[in-house]
Design an enzyme around this catalytic site. Structure first.
Site, PDB file in Angstrom:
ATOM      1  N   GLY A   1       0.890  -1.394  -0.005  1.00 12.28           N
ATOM      2  CA  GLY A   1       0.045   0.037  -0.017  1.00 12.28           C
ATOM      3  C   GLY A   1       0.892   1.370  -0.119  1.00 12.28           C
ATOM      4  O   GLY A   1       1.800   1.119  -0.426  1.00 12.28           O
TER       5      GLY A   1
ATOM      6  N   CYS B   1       2.128   0.748  -8.820  1.00 16.37           N
ATOM      7  CA  CYS B   1       3.032   1.228  -7.865  1.00 16.37           C
ATOM      8  C   CYS B   1       4.606   1.215  -8.756  1.00 16.37           C
ATOM      9  O   CYS B   1       5.224   1.968  -8.416  1.00 16.37           O
ATOM     10  CB  CYS B   1       3.551   0.303  -6.805  1.00 16.37           C
TER      11      CYS B   1
ATOM     12  N   GLU C   1       5.476  -3.284   0.747  1.00 16.87           N
ATOM     13  CA  GLU C   1       5.753  -2.910  -0.193  1.00 16.87           C
ATOM     14  C   GLU C   1       5.069  -1.751  -0.663  1.00 16.87           C
ATOM     15  O   GLU C   1       3.657  -1.594  -0.646  1.00 16.87           O
ATOM     16  CB  GLU C   1       5.148  -4.102  -1.301  1.00 16.87           C
TER      17      GLU C   1
ATOM     18  N   LYS D   1       2.038   6.287   3.939  1.00 17.82           N
ATOM     19  CA  LYS D   1       1.226   6.893   5.176  1.00 17.82           C
ATOM     20  C   LYS D   1       0.856   5.683   6.167  1.00 17.82           C
ATOM     21  O   LYS D   1       0.887   5.186   7.477  1.00 17.82           O
ATOM     22  CB  LYS D   1       0.172   7.671   4.716  1.00 17.82           C
ATOM     23  N   VAL D   2       0.091   4.518   5.497  1.00 15.37           N
ATOM     24  CA  VAL D   2      -0.333   3.287   6.220  1.00 15.37           C
ATOM     25  C   VAL D   2       0.762   2.536   6.597  1.00 15.37           C
ATOM     26  O   VAL D   2       0.570   1.834   7.541  1.00 15.37           O
ATOM     27  CB  VAL D   2      -1.432   2.624   5.240  1.00 15.37           C
ATOM     28  N   GLY D   3       1.806   2.554   5.734  1.00 21.58           N
ATOM     29  CA  GLY D   3       2.997   1.474   6.054  1.00 21.58           C
ATOM     30  C   GLY D   3       3.758   2.168   7.316  1.00 21.58           C
ATOM     31  O   GLY D   3       4.159   1.316   8.055  1.00 21.58           O
TER      32      GLY D   3
END
Length: 571
Positions: A152, A209, A174, A155-157
């Site tokens: 993803g 990505c 990733e 920010k969420v990582g």
């Protein structure tokens, strides 16, 4: 300093490793004294386990055993919701783990299908699918996992990484980033334009990505490249691309509005040279080319993840590398050129998750290559065997029998043991023989002091055999004692190497004993051992004053040699 590239050169690496070697060799005494001051470590223990840590473990066998990590969590994404859900799950199952898959709620149809199909076909006691949005993901992250695999955005990582840190859970992230494409002027323009259009707009309308995020070319070549891209875009999607069935739509209205905001930026809207049309009802945006947008514009500072392609111009194509290095490390970087020197420099200087030359994104389809990011674009990798490795622990296993338990390894740490250890690590056969022979005579004389003779000269036959699984070294000569001075004279050395087919190749080394290294042998072959036999040889006493160019003087020994025969074997 790192940015200059100095640390990447072979010469710098070698010089620094040699400097560390000098520290351990030239300051051995200081290191041992410091360790004794801090920890009261005996000199023998400090030397063996800290100063010289290359002591071998023979005889033993070693292997790496891959074992599953345990129960792993896979959090998938929406742009390739089927592939990017199952591919890490396949690696986790192949490695023997139990898996919980959390598909993306942004692709609800695929999420529901995965729940249905995996429930029908898989062993649901070990492979489960959990649907939901932020609350469900948050609840999952509160649990302890043996690994978390997330695909993803950054920010969420960061949220995933922070949650994993509470349990010291390893992660694979990733993520994405702004993937650059450098286009030189010496390329096949038609092929380059076709691959660039496919690699940007043909991959899910840029919602990939590893798709091209921006292009760098020279000022002189920019208009030529724009014309070629325009021609190929019309061939691919027609004069009205938003009506084309070959162009994917934007995933939802939120991302449609995000991309619209990038286009409507007052710094960008006047720089559009192709496209820009939108169909809000069907969530489609035409492939759009933007030429020379300002450096501080949103489109050049945020990951685009859509069908917008900025083109940046530089004076020289070599300047593109400096521009790329000034930004965060991307998930992928691309170069179109026929210049071998530029290719080499690009690969050497640009740090990215992966690189493709004269192509876009195809490197991720090669199963022998790992796929993953670096820096802001992620950590860890998978694909092919790398997926198995990502979900495995590499367990080191060493096995030994009960033979070959050398007393020199254990306390009490005598000066003789330390001398033998240093001789072994030196790689010098002569030092090893001297330490062994000194020890043998010392032991023998200490255990049989009343049998010592006062004769001035003794000569003994010396036979040394150093053996391994496929290599043998022989040393033959005479060991003599004259007034506490031990010498080896008239020696000859030879070694035999056993080939893979069982034949023996014998090589004579003549008087060149010191040219052969015991450690070379021990490092090459397991189960190596040394046999030394010293026996009385009457009638071969050496006369006083005998000199020989092959005479090698060893340590002075303060004892007399008994007229005896003894034998030792060292494992």
């Amino acid at each position: 300093m790192y940015a200059t590239g100095k640390t990447k050169t072979f010469e710098w690496r070698v010089s620094q490793l040699k400097a560390i070697l000098k520290i351990t060799t030239h300051h051995e005494k200081e290191i041992v004294e410091a360790l004794h001051s801090d920890l009261k470590k005996p000199e023998y223990e400090a030397f063996l386990y800290e100063v010289k840590t290359s002591m071998k473990t023979y005889p033993s066998s070693a292997e790496i055993v891959s074992e599953p990590l345990g129960v792993v969590l896979v959090i998938s994404t929406w742009n390739y919701p089927f592939l990017l859900s199952l591919e890490p799950v396949i690696g986790a199952i192949a490695a023997g783990n139990a898996v919980v898959l959390k598909p993306s709620e942004i692709a609800p149809a695929t999420s529901s299908l995965l729940l249905k199909l995996l429930g029908e076909y898989m062993d649901t006691s070990a492979v489960k699918v959990v649907e939901g949005a932020v609350p469900e993901t948050t609840a999952l992250l509160e649990q302890k996992w043996d690994k978390i695999f997330y695909t993803g955005n950054n920010k969420v990582g960061r949220i995933i990484l922070a949650a994993a840190a509470k349990h010291l859970t390893p992660v694979v992230l990733e993520l994405g980033g702004k993937c650059p494409v450098v286009v030189d002027s010496n390329v096949n323009l038609k092929v380059t334009a076709r691959r660039l259009v496919a690699g940007k707009f043909g991959y899910n309308s840029g919602q990939t990505c590893v798709s091209a995020d921006y292009v760098i070319t020279t000022k002189e070549y920019a208009s030529t490249l724009v014309d070629a891209l325009s021609s190929e875009l019309e061939k691919f999607y027609g004069k009205d691309p938003v009506q084309s069935n070959d162009l994917s739509s934007i995933i939802n209205s939120h991302h449609f509005e995000r991309l619209t905001k990038l286009l409507d930026d007052e710094k960008v809207s006047g720089k559009i040279v192709l496209g820009g049309q939108r169909d809000k009802a069907n969530l489609k945006i035409a492939p759009t080319l933007v030429l020379d947008a300002p450096e501080d514009s949103l489109i050049l500072n945020e990951e685009i993840f859509g069908p917008l392609l900025p083109i940046i111009t530089v004076n020289k194509i070599e300047d593109s590398i400096t521009l790329i290095k000034a930004k965060e490390k991307p998930l992928a970087a691309y170069l179109f050129t026929n210049d071998k020197k530029l290719k080499k420099e690009f690969i050497r200087s640009v740090s990215a998750g992966g690189i493709a030359i004269n192509e876009i994104a195809l490197h991720i389809l090669e199963p022998t290559l790992p796929f993953g990011g670096v820096g802001e674009s992620g950590m860890g990798s998978y694909h092919g065997k790398f997926s198995f490795d990502a979900f495995s622990h590499k367990k080191s296993v060493l096995q030994r029998g009960f033979s070959g338990d050398a007393a020199a390894r254990y306390p009490p740490y005598t000066p003789g043991k330390l001398k033998f250890l240093k001789a072994m690590l030196s790689g010098s056969i002569l030092r090893i023989l001297r330490a062994l022979i000194d020890g043998l005579f010392s032991e023998n004389c200490e255990s049989r002091p009343n049998q010592a003779h006062e004769q001035e000269v003794y000569a003994y036959r010396l036979n040394v055999r150093i053996m391994s699984k496929s290599f043998q070294l022989f040393v033959n000569g005479f060991l003599s004692m004259e007034k506490n001075v031990c010498s080896i004279s008239n020696y000859a050395a030879s070694h035999a190497r056993i080939s893979d087919y069982g034949s023996v190749v014998l090589k004579r080394s003549g008087k060149g004993l010191c040219l052969l290294s015991v450690l070379d042998l021990l490092q090459c072959q397991p189960f190596a051992k040394i046999q030394i036999q010293i026996s009385s040889k009457r009638g071969t006493e050496l006369k006083k004053g005998t000199k020989s160019e092959h005479l090698i003087c060893l340590n002075s020994l303060k004892f007399q040699i008994p007229d005896a025969c003894f034998y030792t074997e060292l494992l």
